[in-house]
Design an enzyme around this catalytic site. Sequence first.
Site, PDB file in Angstrom:
ATOM      1  NE  ARG A 147      45.580  57.523  37.239  1.00  0.00           N
ATOM      2  CZ  ARG A 147      45.535  57.640  35.910  1.00  0.00           C
ATOM      3  NH1 ARG A 147      44.383  57.466  35.268  1.00  0.00           N
ATOM      4  NH2 ARG A 147      46.624  57.946  35.212  1.00  0.00           N
ATOM      5  CE1 TYR A 159      45.861  55.040  33.080  1.00  0.00           C
ATOM      6  CE2 TYR A 159      46.172  55.663  30.789  1.00  0.00           C
ATOM      7  CZ  TYR A 159      45.709  55.950  32.050  1.00  0.00           C
ATOM      8  OH  TYR A 159      45.103  57.140  32.280  1.00  0.00           O
ATOM      9  CG  ASP A 211      42.370  53.954  34.894  1.00  0.00           C
ATOM     10  OD1 ASP A 211      42.247  55.068  34.342  1.00  0.00           O
ATOM     11  OD2 ASP A 211      41.742  52.933  34.528  1.00  0.00           O
ATOM     12  CG  HIS A 213      43.437  52.829  30.594  1.00  0.00           C
ATOM     13  ND1 HIS A 213      43.612  52.931  29.247  1.00  0.00           N
ATOM     14  CD2 HIS A 213      43.112  54.062  31.013  1.00  0.00           C
ATOM     15  CE1 HIS A 213      43.400  54.171  28.852  1.00  0.00           C
ATOM     16  NE2 HIS A 213      43.101  54.890  29.914  1.00  0.00           N
ATOM     17  CD  GLU A 237      39.461  55.268  36.101  1.00  0.00           C
ATOM     18  OE1 GLU A 237      40.200  55.778  36.973  1.00  0.00           O
ATOM     19  OE2 GLU A 237      39.267  55.798  35.004  1.00  0.00           O
ATOM     20  CD  GLU A 263      38.575  57.043  31.436  1.00  0.00           C
ATOM     21  OE1 GLU A 263      38.906  57.257  32.610  1.00  0.00           O
ATOM     22  OE2 GLU A 263      39.402  57.012  30.513  1.00  0.00           O
ATOM     23  NE  ARG A 284      37.020  57.541  36.218  1.00  0.00           N
ATOM     24  CZ  ARG A 284      37.724  58.662  36.117  1.00  0.00           C
ATOM     25  NH1 ARG A 284      37.395  59.714  36.836  1.00  0.00           N
ATOM     26  NH2 ARG A 284      38.759  58.733  35.290  1.00  0.00           N
ATOM     27  CD  GLU A 340      40.999  61.598  36.028  1.00  0.00           C
ATOM     28  OE1 GLU A 340      39.908  61.228  35.563  1.00  0.00           O
ATOM     29  OE2 GLU A 340      42.084  61.188  35.594  1.00  0.00           O
ATOM     30  CD1 TRP A 403      47.412  52.249  25.266  1.00  0.00           C
ATOM     31  CD2 TRP A 403      45.716  53.700  25.535  1.00  0.00           C
ATOM     32  NE1 TRP A 403      47.899  53.332  25.935  1.00  0.00           N
ATOM     33  CE2 TRP A 403      46.893  54.236  26.119  1.00  0.00           C
ATOM     34  CE3 TRP A 403      44.542  54.422  25.614  1.00  0.00           C
ATOM     35  CZ2 TRP A 403      46.916  55.495  26.751  1.00  0.00           C
ATOM     36  CZ3 TRP A 403      44.551  55.649  26.248  1.00  0.00           C
ATOM     37  CH2 TRP A 403      45.736  56.174  26.782  1.00  0.00           C
TER      38      TRP A 403
END
Length: 403
Positions: A147, A159, A211, A213, A237, A263, A284, A340, A403
């Site tokens: 990643r 991030y 990602d 995020h 992601e 996630e 995830r 991961e 965030w």
Amino acid sequence: MKISDARVFICSPGRNFVTLKIYADEGVYGLGDATLNGRETAVASCLTEHLIPCLLGRNPFDTEDIWHYFYRGGYWRRGPVTMAAIGAIDMALWDIKGKALGTPVYNLLGGKSRTKMLAYAHANGADVSQTLDAVEQEIALGYKAVRVQCGVPGLAHAYGVASGGIPYEPASRSTRPIEEVWSTEKYLNFIPALFDKIREKFGFDIHLLHDCHNRLTPIEAARLGKSLEPHNLFWLEDPVPAELQEGFQAIRRHTVVPLAAGEVFNTVYDCHKLLAEQLIDYIRMTVSHGGGITPLIKTAAMAAVYHIKTGCHGATDMSPVCLSAALHFGAAINNFGIQEHMRHNELTREVFPHDYSFKDGYLLSGERPGLGVDFDEALAKKHPYQRAYLPVNRLEDGTLFHW
Ligand code: CS2
Ligand code: MG
């Protein structure tokens, strides 16, 4: 067999972890990971004040009924705190089951569907040069999937980018969350060139993941996805916040980049539309935040119907107990995708001795009965909990952002 006691431990061997230990008569105990980054004591209190008193005397083998007892019986369903608490109980009960039967948990989930599980590492840097070095370092360690996150020119924070020469840890032991500043425009103008340079240097033999995020709108994610298509990403992601599951439809209309999300999901109800409408390619959700092994097996089965594979979250704010549970789960299901693997620090590994391992880009689940992880209470006690916060993000004009 009956549950005789249960205790919650919060420790901080470099970062906070919440660990549940359930004791059954006949001298068996099981471990569950109840860590929720930045909300640790909420989960601990949910367990000690509300759930544990209802566990005592129950048969630890009754995982299905116990899960429903806590999911439906509490009336207030879903959410990260409740489901992390239920997830820890479920993990610990499966651990007890495996130990009592003298077999690794994967054998209770269908046995082994594979001998090894593809893992992905994290590479990040403050700029392109540092990021290229970080990718090279992870490839040298044997990873076949990496990643990639990078600092964005003109932004003090991005991030996933570590600072101070230590692995990335977003939670800070501060009295208030650190406030970061974000610009989607600067990010979108920069990321395509980053991946140009990565593919130019490393070619296509390495899987690349990225990602977002949750920081884009659907059309921004579609723009980024289209621009990254030539780089054949393994996945993009969390392109958008997934409270609006149909938000992924706009992305799907414009780009074939594979999408991953989940996630932060806590039950199948957070993703049933994403699955049934094939709006993502990887789910995830992981064992701790997803409410345990019991529901995750069912979510994976639903995902399989729609050609979706698993890609369990495995950052360092999941303890080795959760990672081991994810590996027993991942070893058994047919539609495993990738795991991961953000490596825990040495101290964490000493607090949580375990028998899973990494070799040549793959993770191997342990073979010991149960989940194969232990918890060194004495060592944990030397590293007490310290409140920590995940950062807060604002746009350059001060607007509060994701965030
Ligand atoms: C990240 C996480 O690993 C990932 O994909 O999204 O590291 C996330 O930032 C943390 O789990 C937040 O605590
Ligand atoms: Mg993520």
